[in-house]
Design a protein around this motif. Structure first.
Motif, mmCIF file in Angstrom:
data_model
loop_
_atom_site.group_PDB
_atom_site.id
_atom_site.type_symbol
_atom_site.label_atom_id
_atom_site.label_comp_id
_atom_site.label_asym_id
_atom_site.label_seq_id
_atom_site.Cartn_x
_atom_site.Cartn_y
_atom_site.Cartn_z
ATOM 1 N N ARG A 73 0.850 -1.198 0.000
ATOM 2 C CA ARG A 73 0.000 0.000 0.000
ATOM 3 C C ARG A 73 0.881 1.242 0.000
ATOM 4 O O ARG A 73 1.663 1.467 0.922
ATOM 5 C CB ARG A 73 -0.925 0.005 1.216
ATOM 6 C CG ARG A 73 -1.811 1.239 1.280
ATOM 7 C CD ARG A 73 -2.808 1.155 2.398
ATOM 8 N NE ARG A 73 -3.875 0.207 2.081
ATOM 9 C CZ ARG A 73 -4.830 -0.141 2.946
ATOM 10 N NH1 ARG A 73 -4.822 0.357 4.167
ATOM 11 N NH2 ARG A 73 -5.768 -0.999 2.600
ATOM 12 N N LEU A 74 0.734 2.045 -1.030
ATOM 13 C CA LEU A 74 1.573 3.229 -1.201
ATOM 14 C C LEU A 74 0.886 4.434 -0.575
ATOM 15 O O LEU A 74 -0.147 4.892 -1.074
ATOM 16 C CB LEU A 74 1.807 3.447 -2.699
ATOM 17 C CG LEU A 74 3.011 4.295 -3.099
ATOM 18 C CD1 LEU A 74 4.299 3.725 -2.538
ATOM 19 C CD2 LEU A 74 3.087 4.397 -4.613
ATOM 20 N N ASP A 75 1.469 4.909 0.519
ATOM 21 C CA ASP A 75 0.898 6.061 1.223
ATOM 22 C C ASP A 75 2.038 6.821 1.905
ATOM 23 O O ASP A 75 2.029 7.034 3.116
ATOM 24 C CB ASP A 75 -0.130 5.568 2.245
ATOM 25 C CG ASP A 75 -0.859 6.712 2.919
ATOM 26 O OD1 ASP A 75 -0.907 7.823 2.352
ATOM 27 O OD2 ASP A 75 -1.359 6.503 4.041
ATOM 28 N N CYS A 76 3.021 7.186 1.097
ATOM 29 C CA CYS A 76 4.269 7.727 1.643
ATOM 30 C C CYS A 76 4.039 8.942 2.545
ATOM 31 O O CYS A 76 4.649 9.054 3.607
ATOM 32 C CB CYS A 76 5.231 8.081 0.518
ATOM 33 S SG CYS A 76 5.829 6.655 -0.411
ATOM 34 N N LYS A 77 3.184 9.849 2.123
ATOM 35 C CA LYS A 77 3.068 11.103 2.870
ATOM 36 C C LYS A 77 2.500 10.887 4.278
ATOM 37 O O LYS A 77 2.702 11.713 5.160
ATOM 38 C CB LYS A 77 2.231 12.120 2.096
ATOM 39 C CG LYS A 77 0.780 11.760 1.953
ATOM 40 C CD LYS A 77 0.049 12.865 1.192
ATOM 41 C CE LYS A 77 -1.434 12.528 1.059
ATOM 42 N NZ LYS A 77 -2.164 13.583 0.331
ATOM 43 N N ASN A 78 1.785 9.762 4.479
ATOM 44 C CA ASN A 78 1.237 9.478 5.806
ATOM 45 C C ASN A 78 1.980 8.347 6.506
ATOM 46 O O ASN A 78 1.494 7.813 7.512
ATOM 47 C CB ASN A 78 -0.243 9.104 5.687
ATOM 48 C CG ASN A 78 -1.081 10.259 5.196
ATOM 49 O OD1 ASN A 78 -0.959 11.376 5.688
ATOM 50 N ND2 ASN A 78 -1.918 10.005 4.194
ATOM 51 N N CYS A 79 3.119 7.958 5.974
ATOM 52 C CA CYS A 79 3.858 6.818 6.518
ATOM 53 C C CYS A 79 4.986 7.303 7.422
ATOM 54 O O CYS A 79 5.716 8.244 7.063
ATOM 55 C CB CYS A 79 4.429 5.962 5.382
ATOM 56 S SG CYS A 79 5.357 4.522 5.953
ATOM 57 N N SER A 80 5.173 6.631 8.553
ATOM 58 C CA SER A 80 6.229 7.025 9.491
ATOM 59 C C SER A 80 7.620 6.823 8.911
ATOM 60 O O SER A 80 8.585 7.428 9.373
ATOM 61 C CB SER A 80 6.086 6.225 10.788
ATOM 62 O OG SER A 80 6.291 4.840 10.531
ATOM 63 N N ALA A 81 7.730 5.967 7.898
ATOM 64 C CA ALA A 81 9.047 5.695 7.304
ATOM 65 C C ALA A 81 9.386 6.657 6.168
ATOM 66 O O ALA A 81 10.460 6.554 5.577
ATOM 67 C CB ALA A 81 9.086 4.259 6.794
ATOM 68 N N ASN A 82 8.485 7.560 5.863
ATOM 69 C CA ASN A 82 8.719 8.478 4.742
ATOM 70 C C ASN A 82 10.044 9.228 4.914
ATOM 71 O O ASN A 82 10.287 9.846 5.948
ATOM 72 C CB ASN A 82 7.572 9.488 4.651
ATOM 73 C CG ASN A 82 7.629 10.298 3.371
ATOM 74 O OD1 ASN A 82 8.291 9.917 2.401
ATOM 75 N ND2 ASN A 82 6.932 11.423 3.360
ATOM 76 N N GLY A 83 10.891 9.140 3.905
ATOM 77 C CA GLY A 83 12.209 9.766 3.987
ATOM 78 C C GLY A 83 13.277 8.838 4.515
ATOM 79 O O GLY A 83 14.462 9.113 4.393
#
Length: 212
Positions: free
Chosen positions: A99-109
């Protein structure tokens, strides 16, 4: 003391201990090879993510770097049309089930998928495969962290960390498309024998396990 050998990776001569695994030799020398499931602390690699392919001179086909002990005179390329094609196909397969949800993911970046996509110029959103969103429920039952199986890439890092540092609560269940990381009897983490040591969260490369 292990014998030191000289090998060549991407044209660079590198010295390493005989028998050391190529993936770690490359990474220790700032040569990035994509990987998700490899684990330095495990003697026998699972080689399940199929992302760390390299081309080895004299071998007819690319091999996973996580399974290859280095030897004197080894010549390796981390990039070639065949390697890049295999890595791209493996990555797209993984992303078709993520599931692609980078902006709401804690691992973003700080996500290994983002790193692979950036270094290999790959799309996070699959181009040739449909996205198979299982829409599984998030396990929010533990006090300190949550587990979102829809983001899990089934690398097994959390299972091995749980076995080493926790109670061995986590394991794989089911096969194929239905395969998941879960507890014994599919119990919610908060009702299982999980001690919430956090070892699984530390090693998760994609934010499927995240602190609250």
């Amino acid at each position: 003391m292990a014998e030191t050998v000289t090998l060549t990776i991407d044209g660079r001569q590198i010295h390493a201990a005989q028998g050391e695994i190529l993936l770690w030799v490359a990474l220790d020398n700032d040569i990035y090879i994509p990987h998700l499931c490899a684990d330095r602390e495990e003697e026998h690699p699972t080689a399940s993510c199929r992302l760390c392919f390299v081309e080895v001179e004299g071998r007819p086909a690319p091999v996973p770097a996580c399974t290859l002990p280095v030897t004197e005179g080894l010549v390796v390329k981390t990039r070639s049309p065949q390697v890049d094609g295999l890595v791209a196909a493996g990555f797209e397969l993984i992303m078709s089930n993520h599931r692609l949800d980078c902006k709401n993911c804690s691992a973003n970046g700080n996500c290994e998928l983002q790193r692979i996509a950036k270094t290999r110029k790959l799309r996070l959103k699959p181009k040739n495969l449909p996205v198979l969103d299982k829409n599984l429920p998030v396990d929010d039952s533990a006090t300190t962290f949550a587990y979102d199986p829809n983001k899990c890439v089934l690398c097994g890092q959390c299972i091995r960390a749980c076995r080493r540092s926790g109670n061995g609560t986590l394991g794989f269940a089911r096969r194929g498309y239905l395969r998941v990381v879960t507890t014994f009897g599919d119990m919610p983490l908060g009702e299982s024998n999980c001690t919430e040591c956090g070892a699984c969260v530390k090693v998760c490369p994609v934010g499927a396990l995240a602190k609250k």
